[in-house]
Design a protein around this motif. Structure first.
Motif, PDB file in Angstrom:
ATOM      1  N   ASP A 159       0.796  -1.227   0.000  1.00 16.17           N
ATOM      2  CA  ASP A 159       0.000   0.000   0.000  1.00 16.17           C
ATOM      3  C   ASP A 159       0.833   1.284   0.000  1.00 16.17           C
ATOM      4  O   ASP A 159       0.388   2.297  -0.516  1.00 16.17           O
ATOM      5  CB  ASP A 159      -0.960   0.011   1.198  1.00 16.17           C
ATOM      6  CG  ASP A 159      -1.889   1.215   1.194  1.00 16.17           C
ATOM      7  OD1 ASP A 159      -2.537   1.443   0.157  1.00 16.17           O
ATOM      8  OD2 ASP A 159      -1.972   1.920   2.209  1.00 16.17           O
ATOM      9  N   LEU A 172      -3.371   0.041  -3.958  1.00 18.30           N
ATOM     10  CA  LEU A 172      -4.471   0.637  -4.713  1.00 18.30           C
ATOM     11  C   LEU A 172      -3.946   1.657  -5.717  1.00 18.30           C
ATOM     12  O   LEU A 172      -2.954   2.347  -5.466  1.00 18.30           O
ATOM     13  CB  LEU A 172      -5.433   1.330  -3.745  1.00 18.30           C
ATOM     14  CG  LEU A 172      -6.689   1.977  -4.346  1.00 18.30           C
ATOM     15  CD1 LEU A 172      -7.643   0.912  -4.873  1.00 18.30           C
ATOM     16  CD2 LEU A 172      -7.399   2.847  -3.309  1.00 18.30           C
ATOM     17  N   ASP A 287     -12.598   2.490   0.722  1.00 21.62           N
ATOM     18  CA  ASP A 287     -12.604   1.248   1.515  1.00 21.62           C
ATOM     19  C   ASP A 287     -14.047   0.855   1.814  1.00 21.62           C
ATOM     20  O   ASP A 287     -14.833   1.669   2.314  1.00 21.62           O
ATOM     21  CB  ASP A 287     -11.849   1.347   2.843  1.00 21.62           C
ATOM     22  CG  ASP A 287     -10.333   1.265   2.660  1.00 21.62           C
ATOM     23  OD1 ASP A 287      -9.908   0.848   1.575  1.00 21.62           O
ATOM     24  OD2 ASP A 287      -9.604   1.628   3.594  1.00 21.62           O
ATOM     25  N   GLN A 304     -11.776  -1.756  -2.220  1.00 18.98           N
ATOM     26  CA  GLN A 304     -10.497  -2.255  -2.680  1.00 18.98           C
ATOM     27  C   GLN A 304     -10.523  -3.784  -2.695  1.00 18.98           C
ATOM     28  O   GLN A 304     -11.134  -4.398  -1.816  1.00 18.98           O
ATOM     29  CB  GLN A 304      -9.371  -1.816  -1.747  1.00 18.98           C
ATOM     30  CG  GLN A 304      -9.170  -0.326  -1.633  1.00 18.98           C
ATOM     31  CD  GLN A 304      -7.862  -0.003  -0.928  1.00 18.98           C
ATOM     32  OE1 GLN A 304      -6.802  -0.455  -1.330  1.00 18.98           O
ATOM     33  NE2 GLN A 304      -7.946   0.792   0.141  1.00 18.98           N
ATOM     34  N   THR A 306      -8.948  -6.054  -1.350  1.00 14.10           N
ATOM     35  CA  THR A 306      -7.907  -6.151  -0.321  1.00 14.10           C
ATOM     36  C   THR A 306      -7.289  -7.542  -0.212  1.00 14.10           C
ATOM     37  O   THR A 306      -6.071  -7.667  -0.047  1.00 14.10           O
ATOM     38  CB  THR A 306      -8.479  -5.741   1.049  1.00 14.10           C
ATOM     39  OG1 THR A 306      -9.754  -6.380   1.239  1.00 14.10           O
ATOM     40  CG2 THR A 306      -8.680  -4.246   1.123  1.00 14.10           C
ATOM     41  N   PRO A 336     -10.195   0.305  -7.745  1.00 15.85           N
ATOM     42  CA  PRO A 336     -11.309   0.048  -6.820  1.00 15.85           C
ATOM     43  C   PRO A 336     -12.615  -0.130  -7.582  1.00 15.85           C
ATOM     44  O   PRO A 336     -12.707   0.190  -8.770  1.00 15.85           O
ATOM     45  CB  PRO A 336     -11.336   1.326  -5.976  1.00 15.85           C
ATOM     46  CG  PRO A 336     -10.905   2.389  -6.943  1.00 15.85           C
ATOM     47  CD  PRO A 336      -9.872   1.744  -7.834  1.00 15.85           C
TER      48      PRO A 336
END
Length: 352
Positions: A159, A172, A287, A304, A306, A336
Motif C-alpha cells: 500500500d 491501490l 474502503d 479495494q 484487499t 477500486p
C-alpha cells in the motif's frame, strides 16, 4: 504391559517426518517439500494425502531444526503500521491465506505508526529467521529496513512506498480512486466537497490521494469546490463537528469524501451526532466496510480488492525468495470498485 504413565508418555511423543511419509504413502523428500514451502512441486493428490496424514498424526514440523539444517524456517514476517485499520486487517488476511497455502506461517507485528517500535519488531522478526518481509510501514524506512533491502533480503511493500527502499509495491491505484470518486459526486449533483484524511505525514498513499484531489479540483474549477481537513484518530468527534458545521453553512450541495475506512467511520458518527441526513449531505468513503451497507440509507464506497492485494504481495515475495523474478522492482496497482448507495443520492438534483 506398559503402565499408564508409560502409555501416556508414548502417545505424547512428537510424530516424525518419517511417520508422516509412511502414513501418506509418500517419500520423506515429498513431505519435506510440503512443509518447506515447495508445495507447488507436488501433485494436488499428494498434497492432500500429506495434509491428512499430518493431521491424523498431529505432526508439527520442527522449525528450529529445519533452519539449522537447511536455513529454512517457513516463516514470513509482516510489519503493519496500524492493525486497527480495516484495510490492514483484510490485506493481512490475504497474505496469511496465500502463505499458508504454500506451507509458510505468518508472523505479524503492529508498529502503531511508531518508528522506534518498528525497529524493535524488525529485530525480533529477523532473529526468528524469517524468509521474507511484507511491510505496511508508517512512512519512513528505518536504517535496519534499508540495510535489509540493500543486502537483497526479500521485501514487498504493501500500500505504501518508502524512500530508500527498492522493492516491489502492491496497493491501490490512488489516482483512479480519486478520479472515480470525483466523477461520481459530480454526476450525482454535488458541488462542494470536504475531503477528510488522516494526517499526510510521510504516507505515500495519502499523499497520492491528496495530490490527485488537488488536480481534479483544478480541472473542474467553477463547477466543483474543495476543502480538506486532516484528523488524527487520537482526536474525538468534538474536533470534527465544528469543521462539518462550518462546511455545511457555506456549501452548495455538500458532500464528504473520506480518504479511508477510519475517516468514513468518524464522518458517519459525526453526521449522526449533528443529526444530518445522509444524502442531503453526501458521503463517500474509500474502503468498503461491512457496516456501510447496514446504515440507512447505505454509504457509497470505493471497495479495494484487499484480499487479492494481500495475496499478490505474498506472491511477489515468494518470487523474490526463490529468485523466480530478479528484475527491477514492480509497482502493482489495483482499481477500486464503486458501490453506489443512498448516501450519494443528492435530493435536490435531477440529472437531465
Amino acid at each position: 504391559m506398559p503402565s499408564d504413565n508409560q502409555s501416556t508418555f508414548v502417545s505424547s511423543r512428537r510424530a516424525t517426518l518419517r511417520q508422516v511419509a509412511q502414513e501418506a504413502r509418500a517419500s520423506k523428500t515429498s513431505v519435506s517439500r510440503y512443509f518447506g514451502g515447495a508445495r507447488e512441486q507436488l501433485s494436488p493428490d499428494l498434497q492432500k494425502r500429506i495434509a491428512q496424514a499430518a493431521a491424523q498424526l498431529n505432526y508439527r514440523p520442527n522449525l528450529i531444526a529445519r533452519s539449522l539444517k537447511g536455513g529454512r524456517t517457513g516463516l514470513i514476517g509482516m510489519l503493519v503500521a496500524d492493525i486497527r485499520n480495516p484495510f490492514s486487517v483484510a490485506a493481512m488476511h490475504g497474505v496469511e491465506q496465500a502463505a499458508r497455502e504454500q506451507g509458510f506461517s505468518l508472523m505479524v507485528c503492529n508498529t502503531n505508526n511508531d518508528p522506534l517500535l518498528e525497529q524493535v519488531h524488525l529485530t525480533q522478526l529477523t532473529s526468528y529467521g524469517i524468509e521474507g518481509l511484507v511491510v505496511n510501514a508508517s512512512g519512513q524506512a528505518s536504517q535496519e529496513l534499508i540495510d535489509l533491502a540493500t543486502n537483497g533480503f526479500p521485501i514487498v511493500l504493501l500500500d505504501r512506498q518508502l524512500p530508500g527502499i527498492e522493492a516491489d509495491m502492491v496497493g491501490l491505484d490512488n489516482d483512479a480512486a480519486i478520479d472515480i470518486a470525483i466523477a461520481h459526486l459530480r454526476e450525482a449533483g454535488y458541488r462542494d466537497v470536504l475531503y477528510l484524511s488522516e494526517p499526510i505525514n510521510h504516507t505515500s498513499s495519502r499523499q497520492e490521494r491528496l495530490s490527485r484531489l488537488t488536480y481534479q479540483l483544478a480541472a473542474h474549477e467553477g463547477t466543483l469546490n474543495g476543502h480538506t481537513f486532516m484528523l488524527s484518530l487520537s482526536h474525538d468527534l468534538a474536533s470534527l463537528s465544528p469543521v462539518i458545521e462550518q462546511f455545511m453553512s457555506t456549501a452548495n450541495r455538500p458532500a464528504i469524501l473520506c480518504g479511508n475506512g477510519n475517516m468514513t467511520l468518524m464522518a458517519a458518527r459525526c453526521l449522526k451526532q449533528l443529526k444530518l441526513d445522509l444524502g442531503s449531505i453526501g458521503l463517500l468513503g474509500i474502503d468498503e466496510l461491512e457496516w456501510c451497507s447496514l446504515l440507512t440509507p447505505g454509504i457509497t464506497t470505493l471497495a479495494q480488492p484487499t484480499e487479492e492485494i494481500g495475496r499478490r504481495a505474498f506472491a511477489c515475495l515468494l518470487e523474490r525468495n526463490r529468485e523466480a523474478y530478479v528484475g527491477q522492482s514492480r509497482h502493482i496497482r489495483y482499481h477500486p470498485t464503486l458501490i453506489k448507495r443512498g448516501s450519494t443520492s443528492c435530493p435536490d438534483f435531477h440529472a437531465t
